[in-house]
Design an enzyme around this catalytic site. Structure first.
Site, short mmCIF file in Angstrom:
data_model
loop_
_atom_site.label_atom_id
_atom_site.label_comp_id
_atom_site.label_asym_id
_atom_site.label_seq_id
_atom_site.Cartn_x
_atom_site.Cartn_y
_atom_site.Cartn_z
N LYS A 180 -2.96 26.05 -28.12
CA LYS A 180 -3.86 26.51 -27.05
C LYS A 180 -3.14 26.81 -25.73
O LYS A 180 -3.58 27.66 -24.96
CB LYS A 180 -4.97 25.49 -26.81
CG LYS A 180 -6.01 25.46 -27.92
CD LYS A 180 -7.15 24.54 -27.56
CE LYS A 180 -8.21 24.53 -28.66
NZ LYS A 180 -9.38 23.72 -28.32
N ASP A 216 -14.42 27.03 -25.27
CA ASP A 216 -14.88 25.66 -25.56
C ASP A 216 -15.87 25.19 -24.50
O ASP A 216 -16.97 24.73 -24.81
CB ASP A 216 -13.69 24.68 -25.59
CG ASP A 216 -12.90 24.76 -26.89
OD1 ASP A 216 -13.46 25.18 -27.90
OD2 ASP A 216 -11.72 24.37 -26.87
N GLY A 264 -12.94 10.85 -21.55
CA GLY A 264 -11.79 11.54 -22.11
C GLY A 264 -11.21 12.54 -21.13
O GLY A 264 -11.90 12.97 -20.18
N GLY A 303 -8.67 15.05 -22.45
CA GLY A 303 -7.87 16.00 -23.23
C GLY A 303 -8.36 17.42 -23.01
O GLY A 303 -9.04 17.72 -22.02
N GLY A 304 -8.03 18.30 -23.96
CA GLY A 304 -8.38 19.71 -23.82
C GLY A 304 -9.88 19.95 -23.73
O GLY A 304 -10.35 20.76 -22.92
P1 NDP Z 1 -7.10 15.53 -27.10
O1 NDP Z 1 -6.22 14.83 -28.09
O2 NDP Z 1 -6.52 16.53 -26.17
O3 NDP Z 1 -7.80 14.38 -26.16
C1 NDP Z 1 -8.42 13.27 -26.73
C2 NDP Z 1 -8.98 12.39 -25.61
O4 NDP Z 1 -9.67 11.32 -26.24
C3 NDP Z 1 -7.93 11.78 -24.71
O5 NDP Z 1 -8.39 11.79 -23.38
C4 NDP Z 1 -7.82 10.34 -25.21
O6 NDP Z 1 -7.54 9.41 -24.20
C5 NDP Z 1 -9.23 10.08 -25.68
N1 NDP Z 1 -9.28 9.04 -26.69
C6 NDP Z 1 -8.94 9.15 -28.00
N2 NDP Z 1 -9.12 7.96 -28.62
C7 NDP Z 1 -9.62 7.10 -27.69
C8 NDP Z 1 -10.02 5.74 -27.71
N3 NDP Z 1 -9.98 5.02 -28.83
N4 NDP Z 1 -10.47 5.18 -26.56
C9 NDP Z 1 -10.55 5.91 -25.44
N5 NDP Z 1 -10.16 7.21 -25.34
C10 NDP Z 1 -9.71 7.79 -26.45
O7 NDP Z 1 -8.28 16.14 -27.93
P2 NDP Z 1 -9.28 17.34 -27.51
O8 NDP Z 1 -9.75 17.11 -26.13
O9 NDP Z 1 -8.67 18.63 -27.85
O10 NDP Z 1 -10.47 17.12 -28.55
C11 NDP Z 1 -11.31 15.99 -28.44
C12 NDP Z 1 -12.40 16.12 -29.49
O11 NDP Z 1 -13.20 17.25 -29.17
C13 NDP Z 1 -11.90 16.35 -30.92
O12 NDP Z 1 -12.49 15.39 -31.75
C14 NDP Z 1 -12.38 17.74 -31.30
O13 NDP Z 1 -12.82 17.78 -32.63
C15 NDP Z 1 -13.55 17.91 -30.35
N6 NDP Z 1 -13.78 19.33 -30.05
C16 NDP Z 1 -15.00 19.84 -30.37
C17 NDP Z 1 -15.27 21.16 -30.13
C18 NDP Z 1 -16.61 21.69 -30.50
O14 NDP Z 1 -16.78 22.92 -30.44
N7 NDP Z 1 -17.59 20.85 -30.83
C19 NDP Z 1 -14.28 22.05 -29.48
C20 NDP Z 1 -13.04 21.39 -29.13
C21 NDP Z 1 -12.82 20.08 -29.42
P3 NDP Z 1 -6.05 9.16 -23.59
O15 NDP Z 1 -5.77 10.37 -22.72
O16 NDP Z 1 -6.19 7.91 -22.81
O17 NDP Z 1 -5.14 9.06 -24.78
#
Ligand code: NDP
Length: 285
Positions: A73, A109, A132, A134-135
């Protein structure tokens, strides 16, 4: 426009299903069939080192566009010609449109999420909490703030990632933004209007996992949204529902980002219901 439309997907298995059952392929191709469009949406695994060649290939073959998922991405930006405004702010592209030879990067997204959110609440003036950083969180925080949310609170374990999202919102939107370091069960503030799980917690196969939130702080009337598309009704949403919250599932976001992509590629509106049905079939919902 070429006689035949081709769509390249650079999905790399972001969903826990075999390529043959890739939900995005099922969803987009169902839309094309229903539109009577002679087009394909093809899923290709592309290694990071080959991304430039894949994009050059898509351009050379006159493909109308493609989606890309992690890990492409951000890297894909180096190989395209232009960024749409919110993709530029978010710093990530999940949808590329071939506009008469110029490749334009979009981020659908956050826009897909927003379309879904707007079916239940107008985000203008609302106080939004995003779990969260992330992306998905970046895209949702930016688009929700651009749509007029009053404040964005980012709750994240990793403070540096959380701070980056907060700074993005502060620098590019009118919304106020703050970071909460996620330790223990997060207590949702009484004045929050919208709570969004934008983490990967609850995604198949971890279907029993829920974000660490004090469920007593979830009250009737709060809008609780989840980005997780599989399963559509996550354990988090079920708990929020049992507390009287109004819930919104991740399928809506996925469908709507697909709707926006198809509209950008073809200039035509697909049937969102057909697309949702196709996804529900793949996910067994
Ligand atoms: P990233 O890996 O970029 O980010 C994941 C985030 O989740 C991070 O901030 C991480 O925290 C946090 N996290 C993960 N596990 C835990 C935990 N156990 N406790 C607390 N925080 C946690 O992923 P994306 O942002 O790209 O994607 C996230 C989700 O969104 C995915 O499951 C994906 O399937 C979904 N998604 C859905 C879409 C849709 O159209 N419905 C489109 C795009 C994504 P930390 O930074 O502290 O590690």
């Amino acid at each position: 426009m070429p006689a035949e439309l081709n769509f390249l997907s650079l999905l790399t298995g972001c969903f826990a299903t075999p390529v043959a059952e890739n939900p995005t392929v099922a969803m987009v191709e169902a839309a094309y069939r229903a539109m009577g469009l002679d087009a394909r949406y093809i899923n290709c695994d592309v290694a990071p080192a080959d991304l430039g060649d894949a994009v050059r290939g898509a351009r050379a073959m006159g493909w109308r566009g493609f989606n890309c998922s992690l890990p492409h991405k951000v890297a894909v930006i180096d190989f395209i010609d232009e960024l749409a405004p919110s993709a530029e702010i978010i710093g990530a592209v999940n949808c590329v449109i071939n506009n008469e030879g110029r490749l334009i990067g979009e981020n659908t997204d956050g826009k897909g999420f927003l379309t879904s959110l707007e079916t239940v609440i107008d985000p203008r003036g609302r106080r939004v909490v995003v779990l969260g950083a992330g992306g998905a969180s970046r895209a949702i925080a930016v688009e929700t703030a651009l749509a007029g949310a009053a404040s964005i609170t980012v709750v994240n374990r990793d403070e540096a990632r959380g701070k980056a999202v907060v700074q993005l919102v502060r620098a590019h939107t009118q919304a106020t933004a703050d970071l909460v370091s996620w330790k223990g069960d997060y207590v949702v503030p009484e004045d929050a209007d919208i709570l969004i799980n934008a983490t990967s917690i609850g995604l198949f196969p971890g279907v029993d996992d829920v974000p660490a939130v004090d469920f007593n702080s979830i009250r009737p009337g709060l809008v609780v949204a989840d980005v997780i598309p599989n399963p559509p009704r996550t354990a988090f949403l079920k708990m929020a529902e049992s507390r009287g919250a109004l819930t919104l599932d991740g399928l809506g976001m996925l469908v709507n980002q697909g709707v926006i992509g198809i509209r950008l590629w073809t200039g035509r509106m697909p049937d969102a219901k057909v697309m949702r049905n196709a996804l529900e079939t793949v996910f067994g919902a």
